[in-house]
Design an enzyme around this catalytic site. Structure first.
Site, PDB file in Angstrom:
ATOM      1  N   ALA A 169      85.153  74.270  27.390  1.00  0.00           N
ATOM      2  CA  ALA A 169      85.709  73.662  26.184  1.00  0.00           C
ATOM      3  C   ALA A 169      85.006  72.338  25.891  1.00  0.00           C
ATOM      4  CB  ALA A 169      87.212  73.449  26.331  1.00  0.00           C
ATOM      5  N   ASP A 170      84.836  71.513  26.918  1.00  0.00           N
ATOM      6  CA  ASP A 170      84.139  70.239  26.752  1.00  0.00           C
ATOM      7  C   ASP A 170      82.690  70.452  26.326  1.00  0.00           C
ATOM      8  OD1 ASP A 170      85.439  67.763  27.047  1.00  0.00           O
ATOM      9  OD2 ASP A 170      85.770  68.112  29.166  1.00  0.00           O
ATOM     10  N   LEU A 171      81.961  71.230  27.109  1.00  0.00           N
ATOM     11  CA  LEU A 171      80.543  71.433  26.825  1.00  0.00           C
ATOM     12  C   LEU A 171      80.350  72.220  25.533  1.00  0.00           C
ATOM     13  CD1 LEU A 171      79.379  72.246  30.463  1.00  0.00           C
ATOM     14  CD2 LEU A 171      79.065  70.104  29.208  1.00  0.00           C
TER      15      LEU A 171
END
Length: 408
Positions: A169-171
């Site tokens: 989700a972050d990347l």
């Protein structure tokens, strides 16, 4: 030749992972990335992500912040915001990842800074986006994975839900923001104006769930965990051999027939349970049991060699030590090293995309906190006495480049 983004200035007001990953990739392509950090502490990742080497900056921070310059600025300070506004006037992109509303409260929201520089491309990365009933929720990778449905399909059937160990989700949000930024920069060439880019961890995780959502919309049933298996084809998963695990991807009928031939299992070709991909999906457990009965008669290396010889996709299951020590990683330059003023020789993950005519360059080691403060201010026309006045006003730290980087 100059790198593709040479001449593009990026203000990086983000912290931790999604934003710094996005801006690092922009820096790798030649952008001048100025990392704007709170005085004294800097990016939270400098101190909070464990695993230090020689200095006090975490290795997590070091892996996300090459090809950047660092300036300390207190954005709660009027004079600090004044310096930021001067930077905005000379910049092409601004990236921030504060919770929706914080940028406005601190005076660097899109409307405010676009009035100073209408050509600015402004990207906000948040947990759930700038709109919607969840927009004010705190955003962490695990929460986005959980609420997007990603965790509901991870792990094994009947087991505890599992977070994907890669921060997808972050990347993913960082990559989606990068896609939006570069699209807006291309559009600016025609319109002359920048625009606002709204990316989120939740949207990124959801948008990457293509097979899972396809299954739900096709069947009306929420997909369930399947371990390493693929929900669209079989066999396509981890299997066990005599001395360990490997992966196979016999993802179409031709590859399935080649697999059966290599295994000497002509009986499986005519088995009505496995006659086509739909049948194999419906009888996956029985299929894998049959395959492993044969695979367990010999070693991983035997099966991988035999299958690759006839073109069946497969590979051994490596840990990170084995992967990073492989000849392929060396050939692809996926481990780089640079000289860091505190860490000395520092290993960094290589460039995930290679450009033929303008290959990326490791121009700068990850910066010390505030390492380039005076250099950046001088480029804006601030004199030494101006810098001293700002220092006395508490705009940035007392000792340039010192905080957070003391030798053990």
């Amino acid at each position: 030749m100059e790198l593709p983004l040479s001449g593009i200035r990026v203000l990086d007001l983000s912290q931790v992972m999604a934003g710094p990953f996005c801006t690092m990739l922009l820096g790798d392509m030649g952008a001048d990335v100025i990392k704007v950090e709170p005085p004294g502490t800097g990016d939270q990742t400098r101190a909070s992500m464990g695993y230090r080497l020689k200095g006090n900056d975490s290795n997590g921070f070091l892996q996300l912040n090459r090809n950047k310059r660092s300036i300390e600025l207190d954005l709660k300070n009027d004079a600090g915001r004044g310096v930021l506004y001067e930077l905005v006037k000379t910049s092409d992109v601004l990236v921030e990842n504060s919770r929706p509303g914080v940028a406005q409260r601190l005076g660097f929201d899109y409307r405010t800074v676009a009035a100073l520089n209408p050509r600015l491309v402004y990207a906000s990365i948040s947990g759930f986006g700038q709109t919607g009933p969840w927009s004010q929720r705190p955003g962490f990778d695990m929460i986005a994975q959980a609420m997007s449905g990603v965790m509901s399909t991870a792990g094994h059937k009947g087991g505890v839900p599992v977070r994907n160990s890669i921060s997808i989700a972050d990347l993913g949000a960082g990559l989606m923001a990068l896609y939006g930024i570069q699209s807006a920069l291309i559009g600016r060439a025609a319109s002359g104006r920048g625009q606002y880019v709204d990316a989120s961890l939740f949207d990124a995780a959801l948008s990457l769930s293509i097979w899972e959502i396809a299954e739900y919309w096709s069947t009306g049933e929420s997909p369930q965990p399947m371990g390493s298996a693929n929900r669209m084809s079989a066999p396509y998963q981890v299997v066990h051999a005599q001395d360990g695990y490997f992966v196979i991807g016999a993802a179409n009928q031709k590859l399935w027939l080649l697999l059966c031939d290599v295994m000497g299992r002509a009986d499986l070709v005519d088995d009505p349970r496995f006659v086509d991909n739909i049948s194999r999906l419906a009888n996956r457990e029985a299929l894998i049991s049959e395959l492993e009965n044969t695979f367990e008669t010999d070693r991983v290396s035997h099966w991988v060699e035999k299958l690759l010889d006839v073109g069946v996709p497969c590979g051994p299951l490596y840990d990170y030590r084995q992967a990073l020590d492989s000849d392929h990683v060396r050939a692809r330059n996926m481990v780089m090293s640079t000289r860091h003023p505190v860490e000395g020789d520092l290993k960094l993950i290589g460039y995930p995309v290679k450009l033929s005519d303008t290959p990326q360059q490791l121009r700068r080691a990850p910066p010390l906190l505030g390492e380039h403060t005076e250099e950046i201010l001088a480029s804006l026309g601030f004199s030494k006495s101006d810098v001293q006045t700002l220092r006395e006003q508490g705009v940035f730290g007392a000792a340039e480049g010192a905080a957070g980087n003391v030798h053990k």
